[in-house]
Write a protein that holds these residues in place. Structure first.
Motif, PDB file in Angstrom:
ATOM      1  N   ILE A 184      15.472   0.443 -20.420  1.00 42.77           N
ATOM      2  CA  ILE A 184      14.164   0.153 -21.032  1.00 42.77           C
ATOM      3  C   ILE A 184      13.329   1.415 -21.162  1.00 42.77           C
ATOM      4  N   GLY A 185      13.298   2.211 -20.096  1.00 42.74           N
ATOM      5  CA  GLY A 185      12.442   3.393 -20.121  1.00 42.74           C
ATOM      6  C   GLY A 185      13.023   4.490 -19.265  1.00 42.74           C
ATOM      7  N   SER A 186      12.589   5.710 -19.540  1.00 46.30           N
ATOM      8  CA  SER A 186      13.068   6.849 -18.760  1.00 46.30           C
ATOM      9  C   SER A 186      11.990   7.913 -18.766  1.00 46.30           C
ATOM     10  N   GLY A 187      11.678   8.451 -17.592  1.00 50.67           N
ATOM     11  CA  GLY A 187      10.631   9.465 -17.525  1.00 50.67           C
ATOM     12  C   GLY A 187      10.803  10.354 -16.326  1.00 50.67           C
ATOM     13  N   SER A 188       9.691  10.987 -15.931  1.00 46.51           N
ATOM     14  CA  SER A 188       9.766  11.990 -14.876  1.00 46.51           C
ATOM     15  C   SER A 188      10.087  11.366 -13.523  1.00 46.51           C
ATOM     16  N   TYR A 189       9.688  10.104 -13.300  1.00 40.42           N
ATOM     17  CA  TYR A 189       9.868   9.507 -11.983  1.00 40.42           C
ATOM     18  C   TYR A 189      11.137   8.673 -11.875  1.00 40.42           C
ATOM     19  N   ALA A 190      11.429   7.910 -12.904  1.00 44.10           N
ATOM     20  CA  ALA A 190      12.543   6.965 -12.781  1.00 44.10           C
ATOM     21  C   ALA A 190      13.104   6.565 -14.131  1.00 44.10           C
ATOM     22  N   VAL A 191      14.314   6.016 -14.057  1.00 42.54           N
ATOM     23  CA  VAL A 191      14.915   5.309 -15.180  1.00 42.54           C
ATOM     24  C   VAL A 191      14.655   3.827 -14.904  1.00 42.54           C
ATOM     25  N   VAL A 192      14.147   3.093 -15.908  1.00 39.62           N
ATOM     26  CA  VAL A 192      13.843   1.676 -15.696  1.00 39.62           C
ATOM     27  C   VAL A 192      14.868   0.829 -16.446  1.00 39.62           C
ATOM     28  N   LEU A 193      15.495  -0.088 -15.706  1.00 39.81           N
ATOM     29  CA  LEU A 193      16.522  -0.949 -16.281  1.00 39.81           C
ATOM     30  C   LEU A 193      16.061  -2.387 -16.270  1.00 39.81           C
ATOM     31  N   ALA A 194      16.545  -3.178 -17.231  1.00 41.62           N
ATOM     32  CA  ALA A 194      16.217  -4.604 -17.276  1.00 41.62           C
ATOM     33  C   ALA A 194      16.764  -5.265 -16.019  1.00 41.62           C
ATOM     34  N   ARG A 254       0.855  -1.203   0.000  1.00 44.55           N
ATOM     35  CA  ARG A 254       0.000   0.000   0.000  1.00 44.55           C
ATOM     36  C   ARG A 254       0.883   1.242   0.000  1.00 44.55           C
ATOM     37  N   GLY A 255       0.563   2.178  -0.867  1.00 39.93           N
ATOM     38  CA  GLY A 255       1.323   3.425  -0.929  1.00 39.93           C
ATOM     39  C   GLY A 255       2.484   3.383  -1.914  1.00 39.93           C
ATOM     40  N   LEU A 256       2.807   2.187  -2.451  1.00 39.24           N
ATOM     41  CA  LEU A 256       3.889   2.134  -3.446  1.00 39.24           C
ATOM     42  C   LEU A 256       3.466   2.869  -4.721  1.00 39.24           C
ATOM     43  N   PRO A 257       4.412   3.550  -5.386  1.00 41.70           N
ATOM     44  CA  PRO A 257       4.070   4.157  -6.673  1.00 41.70           C
ATOM     45  C   PRO A 257       3.870   3.077  -7.739  1.00 41.70           C
ATOM     46  N   VAL A 258       2.973   3.352  -8.676  1.00 43.81           N
ATOM     47  CA  VAL A 258       2.805   2.494  -9.857  1.00 43.81           C
ATOM     48  C   VAL A 258       3.578   3.173 -10.986  1.00 43.81           C
ATOM     49  N   VAL A 259       4.615   2.510 -11.491  1.00 47.46           N
ATOM     50  CA  VAL A 259       5.543   3.132 -12.434  1.00 47.46           C
ATOM     51  C   VAL A 259       5.519   2.386 -13.767  1.00 47.46           C
ATOM     52  N   THR A 260       5.519   3.139 -14.879  1.00 54.66           N
ATOM     53  CA  THR A 260       5.531   2.499 -16.192  1.00 54.66           C
ATOM     54  C   THR A 260       6.957   2.096 -16.565  1.00 54.66           C
ATOM     55  N   VAL A 261       7.099   0.857 -17.037  1.00 50.60           N
ATOM     56  CA  VAL A 261       8.407   0.341 -17.464  1.00 50.60           C
ATOM     57  C   VAL A 261       8.899   1.129 -18.682  1.00 50.60           C
ATOM     58  N   LEU A 262       8.004   1.358 -19.632  1.00 54.06           N
ATOM     59  CA  LEU A 262       8.421   2.007 -20.881  1.00 54.06           C
ATOM     60  C   LEU A 262       8.542   3.518 -20.746  1.00 54.06           C
ATOM     61  N   GLY A 263       7.744   4.108 -19.828  1.00 57.80           N
ATOM     62  CA  GLY A 263       7.737   5.565 -19.724  1.00 57.80           C
ATOM     63  C   GLY A 263       8.517   6.132 -18.564  1.00 57.80           C
ATOM     64  N   GLY A 264       8.764   5.309 -17.532  1.00 57.78           N
ATOM     65  CA  GLY A 264       9.466   5.806 -16.353  1.00 57.78           C
ATOM     66  C   GLY A 264       8.670   6.831 -15.557  1.00 57.78           C
ATOM     67  N   ASP A 265       7.332   6.816 -15.733  1.00 58.15           N
ATOM     68  CA  ASP A 265       6.496   7.786 -15.024  1.00 58.15           C
ATOM     69  C   ASP A 265       5.715   7.110 -13.898  1.00 58.15           C
TER      70      ASP A 265
END
Lengths: 182, 159
Positions: B134-144, A7-18
């Motif tokens: 894999i991805g990069s955005g406002s919150y994080a960089v995502v790595l395999a 609970r409270g964890l961010p949901v982050v997109t793998v492809l977008g990093g958002d």
């Protein structure tokens, strides 16, 4: 991981990093031995409820620091989610239940679920309050029958009661392996 | 030859036509999917302008060369504005693996200044090949994930 940690964890997109949402609550099905979906809040200071659900089938992985989804399409409107996912039951049907072994020994009362980190929501154990006081973790068989008030686990479970999550990680594989051999 | 995002920050941007210094590199915008430098952000805040990598005349060790001032453009869409605001900057950004575990922050990114291709990331003091991005955005960089199978197949409850 326990659901309290999810609970409270961010949901982050793998492809977008958002960070597109954060976890509000966990919908669990004891029959499936798995998390079925996550309900969501908005991110940010004016955080309110998000109408969408995140079905486990769309979860890439539930991790220690974030719930990963491929993209924002993973978030589904409630009415599009399958009925059994959208049900309001939540995980409350096992919380507070007494855990009994087949020969009638109480292992404690269920306080939380233990979700295998890195999966889309496999539930591998329960956190229990022991009858004598204190917390413990018990592994679960792959499937389990639940009455709503109590749940009955194999006698073997008694040998695999652990004091912490790290110990439980190793216990789950051995426990399920030995159950499979019987 | 190799350059790095950290080393490039602050480098002057010079017009080849007039030899005027047009500004300084604020940071570089990365296309995570293509694993290459997409654009250079020149200046900060409301004065920030962008140059696409293809419009550079040269990315040198002492100056970033553009043909003339018309190569610099104003932010046009949401992504441009996020870039201008520094929200997409990789250096200092949180890195997550695809299983949702934090790996630390991005210390630096090495790239080839000829082609603009990313070569390596330094994350939490550890070198990671750019192919893991894999991805990069406002919150994080995502790595395999390091898992060679590439699929979520963990064995630890806590990990």
């Amino acid at each position: 991981m326990t659901t309290a940690q999810i609970r409270g964890l961010p949901v982050v997109t793998v492809l977008g990093g958002d960070d597109v949402a954060e976890v509000r609550d966990v919908i669990y099905s004891p029959a499936h031995g798995a998390v079925m979906a996550l309900t969501l809040n908005r991110r940010g200071f004016l955080a309110g409820r998000r109408k969408e659900l995140l079905p486990s089938s769309s979860v890439h992985a539930i991790g220690q620091h974030a719930v990963m989804v491929m993209d924002e399409q993973a978030l589904m409107p409630r009415d599009e989610a399958r009925a059994d996912v959208a049900g309001a039951g939540g995980d409350r049907d096992v919380l507070g239940n007494d855990v009994l072994t087949e020969r009638g020994v109480s292992l404690g009362v269920v306080r939380d679920l233990v979700v295998l980190a890195g999966t889309s929501g496999a539930v591998v154990g329960y956190q229990v309050s022991k009858p004598g006081g204190g917390e413990a973790f018990i592994p679960l068989p792959a499937q389990l029958s639940v009455s709503g008030k109590a749940l009955v686990v194999p006698d073997l479970t008694e040998e695999f009661v652990r004091d912490d999550l790290v110990g439980l990680g190793a216990a789950v594989d051995e426990f399920r392996g030995r159950l499979g051999l019987r | 030859m190799t350059d790095s995002l950290r080393a490039a920050a602050g480098r002057k941007v010079v017009s080849r036509a007039s030899a005027d210094t047009l500004g300084a590199v604020s940071h570089l915008v990365v296309d995570a999917k293509a694993r290459r430098i997409q654009a250079v952000v020149v200046g900060k805040g409301r004065k920030a302008r962008l140059v696409e990598w293809e419009h550079l005349a040269g990315f040198g060790p002492d100056a970033v060369m553009v043909t003339d001032e018309s190569a610099l453009r104003e932010p046009a869409d949401d992504r441009d504005r996020a870039a201008a605001d520094g929200k997409l900057e990789l250096v200092g950004k949180r890195a997550l693996n695809e299983l949702g575990t934090e790996l630390g922050t991005v210390d630096d990114v090495l790239f080839d200044p000829e082609a603009g291709a990313l070569e390596q990331l330094t994350v939490g003091g550890r070198a990671v090949p750019a192919t893991a991005l894999i991805g990069s955005g406002s919150y994080a960089v995502v790595l395999a994930s390091d898992d060679p199978a590439g699929a979520p197949a963990p064995t630890s409850v806590t990990g």
